[in-house]
Design an enzyme around this catalytic site. Structure first.
Site, PDB file in Angstrom:
ATOM      1  N   HIS A 488     -34.077  80.264  24.230  1.00 37.62           N
ATOM      2  CA  HIS A 488     -33.751  81.605  22.799  1.00 37.62           C
ATOM      3  C   HIS A 488     -33.536  82.724  22.861  1.00 37.62           C
ATOM      4  O   HIS A 488     -32.290  83.654  22.694  1.00 37.62           O
ATOM      5  CB  HIS A 488     -35.168  81.150  22.052  1.00 37.62           C
ATOM      6  N   GLU A 489     -34.499  83.711  23.864  1.00 39.77           N
ATOM      7  CA  GLU A 489     -34.876  84.631  23.892  1.00 39.77           C
ATOM      8  C   GLU A 489     -33.501  85.395  25.178  1.00 39.77           C
ATOM      9  O   GLU A 489     -32.710  86.001  25.089  1.00 39.77           O
ATOM     10  CB  GLU A 489     -36.026  84.707  24.894  1.00 39.77           C
ATOM     11  N   HIS A 492     -30.183  85.954  23.426  1.00 36.38           N
ATOM     12  CA  HIS A 492     -30.218  87.114  22.299  1.00 36.38           C
ATOM     13  C   HIS A 492     -29.709  88.201  23.782  1.00 36.38           C
ATOM     14  O   HIS A 492     -29.006  88.875  23.539  1.00 36.38           O
ATOM     15  CB  HIS A 492     -31.883  87.766  22.246  1.00 36.38           C
ATOM     16  N   HIS A 495     -26.137  88.227  24.030  1.00 39.77           N
ATOM     17  CA  HIS A 495     -25.387  88.683  22.653  1.00 39.77           C
ATOM     18  C   HIS A 495     -25.739  90.754  23.734  1.00 39.77           C
ATOM     19  O   HIS A 495     -24.695  91.087  23.133  1.00 39.77           O
ATOM     20  CB  HIS A 495     -26.002  88.799  22.047  1.00 39.77           C
TER      21      HIS A 495
END
Ligand SMILES: [Zn+2]
Length: 697
Positions: A488-489, A492, A495
């Site tokens: 998940h991190e 990010h 991105h």
């Protein structure tokens, strides 16, 4: 141009120069990729650097205002966007350290500096001459032939000011200021009441037999809770670390009920911490602010800067999901009731029974737990797997760079390069808990990507976790949830790292709130894919691959009671929207109104004398007002986006390339729905999430 600006001002302010001597914030970093020289920065450097940075920022803003030329996009909007570079240079390491490596001195500086920074940003936000120039540019927007990203920057800048009341008459401005002050005070008080009421409660148990069912290490926690309070026995409280496991494991039904009632009636039974009046005042103040700014309700005001755009679309999503999940959620409830009956329960399963019987049923059905999986998830292997996934999808490579200074020896740094070897980003990883690091996991940046004078200034990104560290006998082993957190991190961080925008305030993860979790949540989908796990999940002792049947068990157990959980999230979404779509001041009974809002999503029996609104900090003292729906919104998006990978192959380079080009590189440079449709070819639907959650086959 950033550095020249600074040098120029430095040379004119002779006095300041001496104070700046030896302070790395006033020099050009000579580190690899101009990363932050943590080895040179000392705590005492921050305060003078903050002060000087704010001074410089004010001078830069004055320069924009006093420009004799007519306001243009370049000399006003872009100039404002580029201003405050030194302030960013100081605050980015400061606030990151506050989260991951703080101490008393740093905290003391934060206390001293935050009111000054707030005052400073208010002085920019409320500057009337500055707003007049921005408005002048904004009014010509259709004639300016701006690119989509420039249009977005103009819109964001203008709205940032108008949403702070810049466009109001003097009387309304005064009213606005009063209302925001009142609202700040109310939300603060609301949050403190919840905290105080939570902390006030404790329950001492002296007979061990009452605690049967609790795991041994949890018993130790309760024992040390009691010791810390100077008592003998086991001390229960309402903090999540105690409440959640207690409700799951405690055999004693009366105690479960006692704890449930204490937790669910927080701040609603009278007394000094009652929040019911605060709820009324908060929703009414928000309504008044929205009305002042020209909106019918607070939700209308909030949704302007959201992918969802309007409340009808939020309700459309909530309603569709509710209709699809409710029958399944009722079946799940019936199954837990049946299990409870079989195990001697002569009662209807109540909210305080739900976790307890669900957990037991789950164990019986799936026989899979953390201890069985952890040996396959050694941190070093997982890291190889996660980095390797990015290499397979996007062709990017990670090379350790030990020359980059770090704020703690445990932190690793990587040069991230593109397929053709071109430098893309610096990635910091910080995996383990320490004193001075806050709990949880997050991605953050030390520097955002942007174009500076036609040069692509690449980002510096960090991912921070709290994984259990290695011991003398065992390497660091992750739970399955932690593997997902890592993905998940890391999502990010992609991105942030792959960003290819012009303006810093629109690059990377600077996107609308209901869109920001797409790049992160989509990565979690790979966690239960056999082809992905096969690449790295090997037993740390034997090297044996994770067995296929274990992967299947993970997949099956992931959907356990999913529909119930979805209904719970939806009920919070409806509650939030109900409060924030009010178009008239609310004078009624908080609990009664809440029941109306939540009835359609209720699966478990409703319990009198309990209420969510007086202790729903997320929406009444956090930043999620009219935004709670975004959790579900993002899940729908990530399932829908991942379905393209599922169809074309989970490592399909073409699909990944499109996701990169249309989503990851674009930041907030265009409206998220436009970006999403470019990747997906259509607006998202709920079909994929229904399939993933096992609602449709
Ligand atoms: Zn996230």
């Amino acid at each position: 141009m950033r550095q020249t600006k600074i040098t120029l001002i430095m040379s004119t302010l002779a006095v300041a120069v001496t104070a700046m001597a030896g302070n790395p914030f006033f020099e050009t970093y000579k580190t690899p990729h101009q990363t932050i020289p943590f080895n040179e920065i000392k705590t005492e450097h921050f305060f003078p650097a903050f002060e000087e940075a704010m001074k410089q920022h004010t001078l830069e803003v004055d320069g924009i205002i006093n420009n004799p030329q007519e306001p243009t996009f370049e000399n006003t909007i872009v100039a404002l966007e580029r201003s405050g570079a030194l302030l960013t240079k100081v605050s980015s390491p400061f606030y990151n350290l506050m989260s991951s490596e703080t101490n008393d001195e740093l905290q003391a500086i934060a206390e001293k500096i935050s009111p000054l920074v707030t005052e400073h940003s208010n002085s920019v936000r409320l500057n009337e001459k500055l707003f007049a120039r921005i408005k002048a540019v904004y009014l010509q927007k259709d004639k300016l032939k701006l690119t989509p990203e420039q249009q977005m920057l103009l819109k964001d800048t203008y709205e940032g000011f108008t949403r702070s009341g810049a466009n109001l008459s003097d009387t309304d401005k005064a009213a606005y200021r009063e209302l925001t002050k009142e609202l700040n005070m109310l939300t603060l008080q609301y949050g403190q009441n919840v905290l105080k009421e939570t902390n006030k409660y404790s329950l001492l148990i002296t007979a061990k037999a009452l605690l049967s069912g609790l795991p041994a290490d949890f018993m130790d926690v309760l024992l040390s809770n009691a010791k810390k309070a100077g008592k003998e026995g086991w001390l229960l409280n309402l903090k999540a670390t105690c409440y959640v496991p207690f409700m799951k494991y405690a055999d004693n039904r009366d105690l479960r009920r006692e704890l449930y009632m204490a937790n669910s009636s927080k701040c609603m039974l009278g007394g000094e911490f009652d929040n019911r009046e605060n709820v009324r005042k908060i929703v009414n103040a928000r309504l008044k602010i929205s009305n002042l700014l020209g909106f019918k309700s607070y939700a209308d005001y909030e949704l302007v800067d959201r992918m969802a755009e309007e409340k009808a679309k939020v309700y459309d999503l909530l309603d569709k999901l509710r209709l699809a999940y409710k029958p399944e959620a009722e079946k799940e409830y019936a199954a837990v009731q049946e299990y409870a009956d079989k195990h001697g329960a002569y009662f209807i399963v109540q909210p305080w029974d739900w976790s307890y019987y669900s957990e037991k049923l789950k164990d019986e059905k799936f026989a899979v737990n953390d201890e069985m999986l952890k040996p396959y998830f050694e941190l070093e292997n997982v890291k190889k797997g996660v980095f390797g996934l990015a290499t397979r999808l996007y062709g990017i490579k990670f090379t350790k760079n030990t020359k980059i200074p770090v704020y703690n020896p445990e932190v690793d740094t990587y040069d991230v390069t593109d397929e053709n070897g071109k430098f893309l980003a610096v990635l910091y990883t910080d995996f383990h808990p320490r004193d001075g690091k806050r709990a949880g996991a997050w991605m953050s940046d030390f520097k955002n990507q942007s174009m500076v004078e036609n040069t692509d200034s690449r980002p510096q990104i960090t991912v921070v976790m709290n994984f259990t560290r290695a011991t003398d006998t065992k390497p660091a082993l992750l739970t399955f949830d932690e593997v997902k957190t890592f993905l998940h991190e890391f999502g990010h961080s992609l991105h942030g790292m792959l960003s290819k925008c012009t303006y810093e305030s629109l690059s990377g993860t600077n996107v609308y709130r209901d869109f920001v979790e797409l790049p992160s949540q989509i990565m979690e989908n790979w966690a239960s894919e056999k082809d992905f796990l096969d690449g790295f999940a090997k037993h740390y002792k034997t090297g044996e691959k994770i067995p296929a049947e274990l992967i299947q068990k993970i997949k099956d157990s992931e959907n356990f009671n999913n529909a119930y959980l979805c209904m719970r999230q939806l009920s919070f979404g409806y509650l939030d929207m109900g409060w924030h779509t009010l178009e008239k001041p609310f004078e009624g009974d908080v609990t009664v109104f809440e029941k109306e809002l939540m009835t359609s999503t209720q699966i478990l029996p409703m319990i009198p004398n309990t209420s969510m609104s007086p202790n729903f900090s997320h929406i009444f003292s956090g930043g999620y007002a009219a935004g709670y729906y975004s959790y579900k919104w993002a899940e729908v998006l990530d399932a829908d986006a991942f379905s393209v990978f599922s169809k074309n192959g989970i490592f399909d380079k073409k699909t990944a390339g499109s996701f990169r080009k249309n989503i990851l590189e674009k930041g907030g440079s265009e409206h998220p729905m436009i970006l999403y449709k470019r990747f997906r070819g259509q607006e998202p639907t709920i079909d994929a999430i229904l399939k993933r959650d096992g609602i449709t086959k």
